[in-house]
Enzyme design. Sequence first.
Site, PDB file in Angstrom:
ATOM      1  NE  ARG A  61      -3.553   2.347   0.309  1.00 31.01           N
ATOM      2  CZ  ARG A  61      -4.856   2.575   0.151  1.00 31.01           C
ATOM      3  NH1 ARG A  61      -5.677   1.581  -0.061  1.00 31.01           N
ATOM      4  NH2 ARG A  61      -5.318   3.780   0.164  1.00 31.01           N
ATOM      5  CG  LEU A  89      -7.413   9.593  -2.227  1.00 30.36           C
ATOM      6  CD1 LEU A  89      -8.113  10.871  -2.688  1.00 30.36           C
ATOM      7  CD2 LEU A  89      -6.412   9.110  -3.276  1.00 30.36           C
ATOM      8  CG  HIS A 103     -20.585   9.704   0.695  1.00 25.31           C
ATOM      9  ND1 HIS A 103     -19.821   8.559   0.695  1.00 25.31           N
ATOM     10  CD2 HIS A 103     -21.572   9.491   1.597  1.00 25.31           C
ATOM     11  CE1 HIS A 103     -20.316   7.701   1.575  1.00 25.31           C
ATOM     12  NE2 HIS A 103     -21.380   8.247   2.131  1.00 25.31           N
ATOM     13  N   GLY A 137      -9.714  11.498   6.985  1.00 28.74           N
ATOM     14  CA  GLY A 137     -10.668  10.536   7.534  1.00 28.74           C
ATOM     15  C   GLY A 137     -11.464   9.855   6.425  1.00 28.74           C
TER      16      GLY A 137
END
Length: 187
Positions: A61, A89, A103, A137
């Site tokens: 990652r 991200l 979203h 977050g």
Amino acid sequence: MMHRILILASGNGSLAQALIDAQELDIEIVAIISDQDDAHVLVRAQNAGIHTQVIKVGSSRENWNTEIINAVVALNPDLVVSAGFMRILPPEFVNRFPTINSHPALLPDFPGAHAVRDALTAGVSVTGTTVHWVDDGVDTGPIITQMQVPVLPNDDEVTLHERIKKVERGLIVATIALILPTLERNV
Ligand code: GAR
């Protein structure tokens, strides 16, 4: 001068298509980056003559984080738009590039990857869509715009998501129009 927009997308790409088709926006889509090599959004980009790049998550990652940051540095966008991009991200990314996300729920309700399903399970009669700045977050950054969408009695995840996506496509275009004049331009 046109603003340089970079789109991140993982799947079908109907939100990306709305930006490709938005004649009213004074933007150049400098690239569409996907984490999936079979994403339909790549076909949409190619049909529109837009540069594409696939950056798949491999075993590390950390490597992916570095790769995507390097790719975006090279493309030098004024704004990054996460439009159906199903990855979180890294902080170094969102601290470096102004990034917005669309979203399919009224944040802070139903963050995460299953927002439409979660709204149905919760039994709400109204859900909607949110465009927000991306912070480090999960769907927690400052909200820019929202629109409500009703949940109808016979809705399943597919029918509700389709109703939300119609609204999302308009809202993402309108929101980018709102924020373009506020952006610092990279030259
Ligand atoms: C959109 O509803 C977007 O909000 C959602 O994926 C869909 C992408 O549709 N994103 C998320 O759920 C991110 N948490 P598309 O591939 O047709 O543009």
